[in-house]
Every structure is written in C-alpha cells, then in structure tokens.
Write a protein that holds these residues in place. Structure first.
Motif, PDB file in Angstrom:
ATOM      1  N   GLN A   1     -38.515 -44.193  26.985  1.00  0.00           N
ATOM      2  CA  GLN A   1     -37.806 -44.352  28.250  1.00  0.00           C
ATOM      3  C   GLN A   1     -37.238 -43.010  28.718  1.00  0.00           C
ATOM      4  OE1 GLN A   1     -34.953 -47.412  27.390  1.00  0.00           O
ATOM      5  NE2 GLN A   1     -36.442 -49.061  27.548  1.00  0.00           N
ATOM      6  N   GLY A   2     -38.041 -41.973  28.555  1.00  0.00           N
ATOM      7  CA  GLY A   2     -37.643 -40.647  29.020  1.00  0.00           C
ATOM      8  C   GLY A   2     -36.653 -39.944  28.128  1.00  0.00           C
ATOM      9  N   LYS A   3     -36.200 -40.626  27.075  1.00  0.00           N
ATOM     10  CA  LYS A   3     -35.188 -40.010  26.216  1.00  0.00           C
ATOM     11  C   LYS A   3     -35.870 -39.394  24.992  1.00  0.00           C
ATOM     12  CE  LYS A   3     -30.771 -41.194  24.176  1.00  0.00           C
ATOM     13  NZ  LYS A   3     -30.460 -42.022  23.032  1.00  0.00           N
ATOM     14  N   ARG A   4     -35.412 -38.216  24.590  1.00  0.00           N
ATOM     15  CA  ARG A   4     -36.003 -37.554  23.433  1.00  0.00           C
ATOM     16  C   ARG A   4     -35.551 -38.229  22.149  1.00  0.00           C
ATOM     17  NH1 ARG A   4     -35.130 -33.571  27.149  1.00  0.00           N
ATOM     18  NH2 ARG A   4     -32.929 -33.507  26.663  1.00  0.00           N
ATOM     19  N   HIS A   5     -36.517 -38.440  21.291  1.00  0.00           N
ATOM     20  CA  HIS A   5     -36.249 -39.234  20.104  1.00  0.00           C
ATOM     21  C   HIS A   5     -37.290 -38.860  19.052  1.00  0.00           C
ATOM     22  CE1 HIS A   5     -36.369 -43.299  17.988  1.00  0.00           C
ATOM     23  NE2 HIS A   5     -35.177 -42.809  17.765  1.00  0.00           N
ATOM     24  N   ALA A   6     -36.916 -38.894  17.805  1.00  0.00           N
ATOM     25  CA  ALA A   6     -37.883 -38.559  16.762  1.00  0.00           C
ATOM     26  C   ALA A   6     -37.934 -39.647  15.703  1.00  0.00           C
ATOM     27  CB  ALA A   6     -37.517 -37.227  16.109  1.00  0.00           C
ATOM     28  N   ILE A   7     -39.129 -39.870  15.196  1.00  0.00           N
ATOM     29  CA  ILE A   7     -39.315 -40.770  14.058  1.00  0.00           C
ATOM     30  C   ILE A   7     -39.458 -39.886  12.827  1.00  0.00           C
ATOM     31  CG2 ILE A   7     -40.764 -42.574  13.045  1.00  0.00           C
ATOM     32  CD1 ILE A   7     -39.632 -43.461  15.677  1.00  0.00           C
ATOM     33  N   ALA A   8     -38.637 -40.141  11.835  1.00  0.00           N
ATOM     34  CA  ALA A   8     -38.686 -39.332  10.615  1.00  0.00           C
ATOM     35  C   ALA A   8     -39.460 -40.064   9.543  1.00  0.00           C
ATOM     36  CB  ALA A   8     -37.269 -39.048  10.123  1.00  0.00           C
ATOM     37  N   PHE A   9     -40.347 -39.343   8.843  1.00  0.00           N
ATOM     38  CA  PHE A   9     -40.950 -39.955   7.672  1.00  0.00           C
ATOM     39  C   PHE A   9     -40.295 -39.453   6.386  1.00  0.00           C
ATOM     40  CE2 PHE A   9     -43.977 -36.864   9.533  1.00  0.00           C
ATOM     41  CZ  PHE A   9     -43.965 -35.877   8.573  1.00  0.00           C
ATOM     42  N   SER A  10     -39.379 -38.510   6.531  1.00  0.00           N
ATOM     43  CA  SER A  10     -38.630 -38.050   5.366  1.00  0.00           C
ATOM     44  C   SER A  10     -37.281 -37.518   5.801  1.00  0.00           C
ATOM     45  CB  SER A  10     -39.433 -36.956   4.646  1.00  0.00           C
ATOM     46  OG  SER A  10     -38.608 -36.227   3.777  1.00  0.00           O
ATOM     47  N   VAL A  11     -36.224 -37.997   5.153  1.00  0.00           N
ATOM     48  CA  VAL A  11     -34.881 -37.477   5.409  1.00  0.00           C
ATOM     49  C   VAL A  11     -34.247 -37.197   4.048  1.00  0.00           C
ATOM     50  CG1 VAL A  11     -32.616 -37.906   6.407  1.00  0.00           C
ATOM     51  CG2 VAL A  11     -34.640 -38.850   7.515  1.00  0.00           C
ATOM     52  N   GLN A  12     -34.074 -35.915   3.745  1.00  0.00           N
ATOM     53  CA  GLN A  12     -33.530 -35.568   2.428  1.00  0.00           C
ATOM     54  C   GLN A  12     -32.220 -34.820   2.580  1.00  0.00           C
ATOM     55  OE1 GLN A  12     -37.006 -33.300   1.491  1.00  0.00           O
ATOM     56  NE2 GLN A  12     -37.602 -34.726  -0.101  1.00  0.00           N
ATOM     57  N   SER A  13     -31.232 -35.225   1.796  1.00  0.00           N
ATOM     58  CA  SER A  13     -29.966 -34.500   1.885  1.00  0.00           C
ATOM     59  C   SER A  13     -30.108 -33.178   1.141  1.00  0.00           C
ATOM     60  CB  SER A  13     -28.821 -35.348   1.325  1.00  0.00           C
ATOM     61  OG  SER A  13     -28.874 -35.391  -0.066  1.00  0.00           O
ATOM     62  N   LEU A  14     -29.465 -32.141   1.676  1.00  0.00           N
ATOM     63  CA  LEU A  14     -29.579 -30.817   1.071  1.00  0.00           C
ATOM     64  C   LEU A  14     -28.616 -30.666  -0.092  1.00  0.00           C
ATOM     65  CD1 LEU A  14     -29.830 -28.326   4.078  1.00  0.00           C
ATOM     66  CD2 LEU A  14     -31.633 -29.360   2.746  1.00  0.00           C
ATOM     67  N   THR A  15     -29.094 -30.017  -1.143  1.00  0.00           N
ATOM     68  CA  THR A  15     -28.205 -29.694  -2.255  1.00  0.00           C
ATOM     69  C   THR A  15     -27.984 -28.190  -2.330  1.00  0.00           C
ATOM     70  OG1 THR A  15     -30.176 -29.763  -3.641  1.00  0.00           O
ATOM     71  CG2 THR A  15     -28.754 -31.703  -3.680  1.00  0.00           C
ATOM     72  N   ASP A  16     -29.008 -27.437  -1.950  1.00  0.00           N
ATOM     73  CA  ASP A  16     -28.864 -25.981  -1.906  1.00  0.00           C
ATOM     74  C   ASP A  16     -28.753 -25.578  -0.441  1.00  0.00           C
ATOM     75  OD1 ASP A  16     -29.066 -23.230  -1.945  1.00  0.00           O
ATOM     76  OD2 ASP A  16     -30.762 -23.174  -3.338  1.00  0.00           O
ATOM     77  N   PHE A  17     -27.592 -25.103  -0.038  1.00  0.00           N
ATOM     78  CA  PHE A  17     -27.357 -24.823   1.380  1.00  0.00           C
ATOM     79  C   PHE A  17     -28.014 -23.537   1.860  1.00  0.00           C
ATOM     80  CE2 PHE A  17     -24.858 -28.472   2.060  1.00  0.00           C
ATOM     81  CZ  PHE A  17     -24.237 -28.744   0.845  1.00  0.00           C
TER      82      PHE A  17
ATOM     83  N   ASP B   1     -31.797 -37.750  18.582  1.00  0.00           N
ATOM     84  CA  ASP B   1     -31.718 -39.027  17.863  1.00  0.00           C
ATOM     85  C   ASP B   1     -32.909 -39.164  16.918  1.00  0.00           C
ATOM     86  OD1 ASP B   1     -30.553 -40.658  20.877  1.00  0.00           O
ATOM     87  OD2 ASP B   1     -29.424 -39.761  19.210  1.00  0.00           O
ATOM     88  N   ILE B   2     -32.628 -39.628  15.726  1.00  0.00           N
ATOM     89  CA  ILE B   2     -33.664 -39.785  14.702  1.00  0.00           C
ATOM     90  C   ILE B   2     -33.656 -41.229  14.223  1.00  0.00           C
ATOM     91  CG2 ILE B   2     -34.480 -38.979  12.435  1.00  0.00           C
ATOM     92  CD1 ILE B   2     -34.244 -36.550  13.978  1.00  0.00           C
ATOM     93  N   THR B   3     -34.846 -41.774  14.004  1.00  0.00           N
ATOM     94  CA  THR B   3     -34.954 -43.095  13.384  1.00  0.00           C
ATOM     95  C   THR B   3     -35.799 -42.974  12.126  1.00  0.00           C
ATOM     96  OG1 THR B   3     -34.815 -44.250  15.485  1.00  0.00           O
ATOM     97  CG2 THR B   3     -35.789 -45.455  13.669  1.00  0.00           C
ATOM     98  N   ARG B   4     -35.292 -43.569  11.059  1.00  0.00           N
ATOM     99  CA  ARG B   4     -36.052 -43.589   9.802  1.00  0.00           C
ATOM    100  C   ARG B   4     -36.309 -45.047   9.455  1.00  0.00           C
ATOM    101  NH1 ARG B   4     -38.954 -43.544   5.786  1.00  0.00           N
ATOM    102  NH2 ARG B   4     -38.564 -42.427   3.850  1.00  0.00           N
ATOM    103  N   TRP B   5     -37.589 -45.416   9.518  1.00  0.00           N
ATOM    104  CA  TRP B   5     -37.936 -46.791   9.168  1.00  0.00           C
ATOM    105  C   TRP B   5     -37.892 -46.939   7.648  1.00  0.00           C
ATOM    106  CZ3 TRP B   5     -38.145 -50.175  13.022  1.00  0.00           C
ATOM    107  CH2 TRP B   5     -38.373 -49.667  14.319  1.00  0.00           C
ATOM    108  N   ALA B   6     -37.344 -48.023   7.200  1.00  0.00           N
ATOM    109  CA  ALA B   6     -37.208 -48.227   5.755  1.00  0.00           C
ATOM    110  C   ALA B   6     -37.716 -49.607   5.385  1.00  0.00           C
ATOM    111  CB  ALA B   6     -35.754 -48.068   5.332  1.00  0.00           C
ATOM    112  N   ASN B   7     -38.969 -49.675   4.969  1.00  0.00           N
ATOM    113  CA  ASN B   7     -39.558 -50.956   4.570  1.00  0.00           C
ATOM    114  C   ASN B   7     -39.728 -51.048   3.062  1.00  0.00           C
ATOM    115  OD1 ASN B   7     -39.969 -52.003   7.256  1.00  0.00           O
ATOM    116  ND2 ASN B   7     -41.522 -50.415   7.472  1.00  0.00           N
ATOM    117  N   GLU B   8     -40.213 -49.974   2.473  1.00  0.00           N
ATOM    118  CA  GLU B   8     -40.426 -49.976   1.018  1.00  0.00           C
ATOM    119  C   GLU B   8     -39.127 -49.655   0.294  1.00  0.00           C
ATOM    120  OE1 GLU B   8     -43.543 -50.636  -0.137  1.00  0.00           O
ATOM    121  OE2 GLU B   8     -44.028 -50.929   1.972  1.00  0.00           O
TER     122      GLU B   8
END
Lengths: 275, 108
Positions: free
Chosen positions: A131-147, A98-105
């Motif tokens: 709570q024991g569950k694996r989780h990540a905070i992302a500071f960057s999430v970019q969609s790929l254009t070159d696979f 699970d990933i969370t991306r905070w978006a304030n700006e």
C-alpha cells in the motif's frame, strides 16, 4: 535440451512444445533466471533514496544494482507479536523501516523470542511495497553480541557503494576516452574493441587511470598476446603517442598489481591473466 | 517511515558540527559524576553524557550514546547501549569520518 517431464503440469508447456510460447503468461522469464540474487548491506537512508528516485516501485535499485536481498543493522523498536509473525521497526540511525519476521517453524519461533525492544539486531531480508508503504520481510533476525559488527556493517555499506559506483563510473570514463582519443583512426577501433572490465579493476581516480588502461589494452591485443616474449617497451612507446615517463609509470603500476609481467628481460612485458 | 530522527555518527570533534541535532557516539566510561557520566570519545577527547540509565554505564566499558548534542563536549542521552569492553574505538572513529565526509549521503 529441455525435457517436458521436468515441467509436467506447468502452464508454460500446456501447448505441448518445449519452448514456452510468447503468448503464454510466463512466471519465469529468462532474464530473471540469469540475474544473480544479490545480498547487499545497505542503510535505511539508501533504501529511502532508492524509493524516491524511481517510478516503478517493484524493482528497487541502489547504486545501479537491483536490491534482491539486503542486510540491515539497527535497534529494535515497537515490537509486536501475532500468531505466526513478529513485527518491529528497525532504526539504524539513518532512518526507520518496518520489518516482519514470519515464524512458523520452531527454529523461527526460537529466533523471534530473542527479539526485544532496544536491542541491536542484524536483519537479512527483502523489500516489499505494501500500500505504498516501505516494508521488509526478514528471513533472519539475529541479535548482536559483538558490537563491532555495527561498525563493520556500515563500513561494508560504504565499500559496496564504492564498488558499484566505480563500475558505473569506469564505464563512463572508458566511453569518454574512446570519444576523445588523440590517436589515429586505426587505434581508436582497437580501443573500442576491448571490454570495459579492465576499468573496474582500477583503484585510483584521475587521468592516470586512463593511461594505465590504454597501456594495458596494448598488451591485450591478440597479436601481442600471441608473442611469447610479449611487447618491448620501445615498441610500446612507438605505438602510443604519450610521454615516455607516463608510459613507464603505467608499466610499473600494472606490473605491481600483477596485470603484466616481464619476460626475457626488463624491457619485455606480457599480459598476465587470461580472464 | 520516520526520517526525522536519524542520528549522525560523531566523535568529540564532529560533535561540534551537529549542535542541537540527534547524534550517536561511543564513549569509554571514565567516571560517574552523579547524574552525568564522563568518558573518552573515540578520538581521545572528554565527553559528558547527561541523563541516561546509570546502570548501563560500567566503568571502562564502551557505551554507545544516542541523543541530542547540547554542548561542545556533551550529549543529552536518549538511548544507551553497553558495548562491553572489547570494542574497536579506532574503527568507530574511522566510520564517524566516513559518515560525515565523502559518504555522508549514505547516512544523513
């Protein structure tokens, strides 16, 4: 010399002394300041394995290196949006997280608007246990254009994994060499004196590597470094009771990769770098 | 965290080792045979892709297929992604070998 002004108001210096007292609850420990913040490409499987193998979940270690920041590549699933954050599950083919991306700006909100279910993204972030569950905070999430980036990411995961394990394995091999040295006692002390970073540079596995390192260490001796012309091969044969052809192999390899170079003639060699 | 659905990187040769399991492969679309797509795997063999959205299969494009290996040369597609025309199949093939060989523990 530290100046008290820089840290005005910080609880560290409440006692009036420059150095934080041992009993003060310190938010910065010297070891944390010195530790470099790494960014490591990983697979979700590696994260899962790292979680499984340790008791203290506050510091996740992959291949012997603490995972400060990480890079993941995978498909977006189950995207949900709240007021100031976007969450989704990343499936990279080796597992899901699970990933969370905070978006304030506004730059953040523009970035998260592009995240849709079913697309490939590259995530940079860090792990958070919740709570024991694996989780990540992302500071960057970019969609790929070159696979091709997908292939590159996974190949880099392997590459970094190899690099970290080679450092660990190299140190273990060096200890083994020191303990099983067939040389006279004097030599053993000299062997033990040199740092193990030489081993990290070796790119091949097997007993040949130990011979290369033994030969290289001869050239790194202070007395030999001081010689302008370096060490003559005959002297090398005399000092190391190893087969001459193996020593010559080692010399050729070390010269090829640039650790040593020949000086006045083809029989004299000197250590090349002073790092 | 759901670890029940990892998909192994495969080419045509490696597909045989993962029958019935979830796999991922890249095929270059050769032709559409009504309901199935026939394409070339990254190791130059023919693969058939059943199911999947026909719209994601443009002729000569590389398509990544994630699904179940259900035959020596066929995959039942769950997710398809169009990788476009400019894709390095040889590198992907190399990755398949790494992911199934010495570095398997990083992937599955």
């Amino acid at each position: 010399m530290m100046v008290a002004d820089q840290f005005a108001g910080a609880p560290l210096f409440a006692g009036g002394a420059f150095m934080p007292s041992q009993s003060t609850e310190s938010t910065i420990s010297p070891s944390k300041i010195r530790t470099p913040q790494t960014l490591i490409p990983v697979t979700v499987k590696q994260i899962i394995e790292a979680y499984r193998s340790i008791e203290d979940k506050s510091a996740i270690v992959v291949d012997g290196v603490e995972l400060a920041n990480m890079r993941l590549v995978g498909l977006v699933m189950n995207r949900t949006e709240r007021a100031t954050e976007v969450s989704f599950t990343l499936d990279d083919g080796t597992g899901r997280i699970d990933i969370t991306r905070w978006a304030n700006e506004s730059t953040d909100t523009a970035e998260v608007a592009l995240i849709r279910n079913g697309i490939y993204v590259m995530v940079h972030g860090h792990l958070r246990g919740f709570q024991g569950k694996r989780h990540a905070i992302a500071f960057s999430v970019q969609s790929l254009t070159d696979f091709n980036d997908i292939v590159l990411h996974f190949v880099e995961c392997v590459h970094v994994h190899l690099g970290h394990n080679r450092l660990k394995g190299g140190i273990a091999r060096m200890e083994m060499v020191n303990m099983n040295s067939p040389f006279p006692n004097g030599m053993r002390e000299q062997l033990a004196a040199f740092p193990s970073q030489v081993v990290a540079h070796s790119i091949m596995d097997g007993p040949a590597v130990e011979i290369y390192n033994l030969v290289l260490r001869m050239f790194q001796e202070p007395a030999i470094l001081a010689l302008e012309q370096g060490l003559h091969v005959e002297e090398l044969f005399r000092r190391l009771s190893l087969p001459k052809n193996q020593i010559m192999d080692a010399l050729n390899y070390l010269a090829d990769v640039g650790h040593i170079y020949s000086t006045v003639d083809e029989y004299h060699f000197k250590f090349a770098n002073n790092c | 965290m759901d670890t029940s659905s990892p998909a192994v990187f495969v080419n045509a040769e490696l597909l045989k080792m993962h029958m019935g399991k979830r796999v991922r492969a890249v095929v270059q679309v050769a032709r559409n045979e009504g309901g199935s797509i026939v394409g070339q795997s990254t190791d130059g063999q023919q693969l058939t892709v059943k199911g999947g959205d026909p719209q994601s299969f443009t002729l000569f494009h590389y398509v990544e297929v994630i699904g179940i290996a259900d035959g020596n040369h066929s995959i039942r597609a769950e997710i398809c992604t169009d990788f476009g025309e400019l894709f390095d199949a040889a590198s992907y093939n190399g990755l398949c070998q790494l992911a199934n060989g010495k570095y398997k523990n990083l992937f599955i």
